[in-house]
Design a protein around this motif. Structure first.
Motif, PDB file in Angstrom:
ATOM      1  N   LYS A 153      12.334 -47.985  20.853  1.00 14.39           N
ATOM      2  CA  LYS A 153      10.928 -48.363  20.742  1.00 14.39           C
ATOM      3  C   LYS A 153      10.108 -47.116  20.445  1.00 14.39           C
ATOM      4  CE  LYS A 153      10.237 -48.286  25.772  1.00 14.39           C
ATOM      5  NZ  LYS A 153       9.774 -49.039  26.938  1.00 14.39           N
ATOM      6  N   VAL A 154       8.933 -47.315  19.862  1.00 17.83           N
ATOM      7  CA  VAL A 154       8.011 -46.221  19.560  1.00 17.83           C
ATOM      8  C   VAL A 154       6.601 -46.636  19.941  1.00 17.83           C
ATOM      9  CG1 VAL A 154       9.388 -45.217  17.675  1.00 17.83           C
ATOM     10  CG2 VAL A 154       7.633 -46.954  17.157  1.00 17.83           C
ATOM     11  N   GLN A 155       5.739 -45.646  20.035  1.00 18.52           N
ATOM     12  CA  GLN A 155       4.333 -45.891  20.306  1.00 18.52           C
ATOM     13  C   GLN A 155       3.528 -45.517  19.066  1.00 18.52           C
ATOM     14  OE1 GLN A 155       2.338 -43.643  23.543  1.00 18.52           O
ATOM     15  NE2 GLN A 155       1.925 -45.688  24.361  1.00 18.52           N
ATOM     16  N   VAL A 156       2.523 -46.320  18.739  1.00 10.31           N
ATOM     17  CA  VAL A 156       1.641 -46.058  17.601  1.00 10.31           C
ATOM     18  C   VAL A 156       0.235 -45.813  18.129  1.00 10.31           C
ATOM     19  CG1 VAL A 156       0.661 -46.967  15.456  1.00 10.31           C
ATOM     20  CG2 VAL A 156       3.042 -47.485  16.062  1.00 10.31           C
ATOM     21  N   HIS A 157      -0.350 -44.689  17.725  1.00 18.49           N
ATOM     22  CA  HIS A 157      -1.726 -44.341  18.086  1.00 18.49           C
ATOM     23  C   HIS A 157      -2.593 -44.482  16.843  1.00 18.49           C
ATOM     24  CE1 HIS A 157      -0.513 -42.604  21.972  1.00 18.49           C
ATOM     25  NE2 HIS A 157       0.552 -42.197  21.310  1.00 18.49           N
ATOM     26  N   VAL A 188       2.867 -42.059  14.800  1.00 18.05           N
ATOM     27  CA  VAL A 188       3.988 -42.739  15.448  1.00 18.05           C
ATOM     28  C   VAL A 188       4.698 -41.716  16.329  1.00 18.05           C
ATOM     29  CG1 VAL A 188       6.112 -44.055  15.104  1.00 18.05           C
ATOM     30  CG2 VAL A 188       4.225 -44.283  13.466  1.00 18.05           C
ATOM     31  N   VAL A 189       4.999 -42.108  17.564  1.00 19.79           N
ATOM     32  CA  VAL A 189       5.582 -41.190  18.551  1.00 19.79           C
ATOM     33  C   VAL A 189       6.762 -41.864  19.244  1.00 19.79           C
ATOM     34  CG1 VAL A 189       5.117 -39.810  20.624  1.00 19.79           C
ATOM     35  CG2 VAL A 189       3.271 -40.232  18.974  1.00 19.79           C
ATOM     36  N   ASN A 190       7.854 -41.107  19.411  1.00 23.21           N
ATOM     37  CA  ASN A 190       8.954 -41.536  20.271  1.00 23.21           C
ATOM     38  C   ASN A 190       8.933 -40.621  21.491  1.00 23.21           C
ATOM     39  OD1 ASN A 190      11.250 -42.581  21.423  1.00 23.21           O
ATOM     40  ND2 ASN A 190      12.662 -41.507  20.066  1.00 23.21           N
ATOM     41  N   PRO A 191       8.126 -40.942  22.514  1.00 23.70           N
ATOM     42  CA  PRO A 191       7.960 -40.027  23.640  1.00 23.70           C
ATOM     43  C   PRO A 191       9.254 -39.813  24.431  1.00 23.70           C
ATOM     44  CG  PRO A 191       6.645 -42.031  23.951  1.00 23.70           C
ATOM     45  CD  PRO A 191       7.359 -42.166  22.656  1.00 23.70           C
ATOM     46  N   HIS A 192       9.382 -38.628  25.010  1.00 24.93           N
ATOM     47  CA  HIS A 192      10.546 -38.334  25.858  1.00 24.93           C
ATOM     48  C   HIS A 192      10.690 -39.377  26.960  1.00 24.93           C
ATOM     49  CE1 HIS A 192      11.788 -34.523  24.155  1.00 24.93           C
ATOM     50  NE2 HIS A 192      10.550 -34.070  24.210  1.00 24.93           N
ATOM     51  N   SER A 193       9.555 -39.911  27.435  1.00 20.76           N
ATOM     52  CA  SER A 193       9.598 -40.874  28.540  1.00 20.76           C
ATOM     53  C   SER A 193      10.339 -42.160  28.174  1.00 20.76           C
ATOM     54  CB  SER A 193       8.173 -41.206  29.006  1.00 20.76           C
ATOM     55  OG  SER A 193       7.432 -41.791  27.950  1.00 20.76           O
TER      56      SER A 193
END
Length: 194
Positions: A91-95, A136-141
């Protein structure tokens, strides 16, 4: 689940007049890709996410983007082209960002964060055409590599990237790491089957 070649063929079969926000998003919702069929396109780099071109027509291009944990894109736009994203793995996060002002003569711009969301397997999303600047970010968390499938209509080979702190933007050329499974750059890559 369908193989990536069948997935690409299905996208190519969508008539141009139906290649719309809802039309493509509906197709992505109904057609999950079998991750094992993506093996020829899965290249990871410790330095940066990788862009892996799978299929291209005059109407759209389909790209697999491979993200190591902690990797992120620059804040960028898509040259007023449509973009839909689906998760093949992870999964990824989009800002998203709102453009406050922009001066082409000086390269100065001001952005304001607007909203963000997570894209997970089975929950594709589109880039908001009214607010197309995003990261788009794939955070370490999240604790995992990720593979996103991006459908761009129409294909484009440059974009604007934005520096939030410096309040500056510039044009950059987009470079595919691989095209149709063939490595196009000299980066050290790790070919992976998930």
């Amino acid at each position: 689940m369908i193989a990536i070649k069948e997935f690409a063929a299905g996208l190519a079969a969508i008539p141009e007049e139906k290649f719309t926000d809802e039309g493509v998003l509906d197709y992505l919702r109904k057609n999950a890709v079998d991750i094992s069929s993506l093996a020829p396109y899965l290249y990871f780099s410790k330095e940066h996410y990788t862009r892996n071109l799978i299929h291209q027509t005059s109407l759209f291009e389909l790209i697999a983007i491979c993200w190591e944990s902690g990797q992120k894109s620059a804040i960028h736009n898509h040259r007023d082209q449509c973009c839909w994203m689906a998760m093949a793995y992870g999964k990824v996060q989009v800002h998203n960002f709102k453009l406050i002002r922009k001066d082409a003569a000086t390269g100065i711009c001001e952005l304001e964060p607007s909203n963000h969301f997570v894209i997970e397997v089975g929950r594709p999303q589109e880039v908001d055409p009214a607010e197309p600047i995003h990261q788009v970010v794939n955070p370490h968390s999240f604790g995992s590599r990720a593979v996103t499938l991006h459908v761009y209509s129409r294909p484009f080979d440059t974009c604007e990237i934005y520096d939030l702190k410096a309040k500056h933007y510039e044009d950059v050329n987009l470079v595919n790491t691989t095209e149709f499974g063939v490595v196009k750059t000299d980066r050290e890559l790790e070919k992976v089957v998930l």
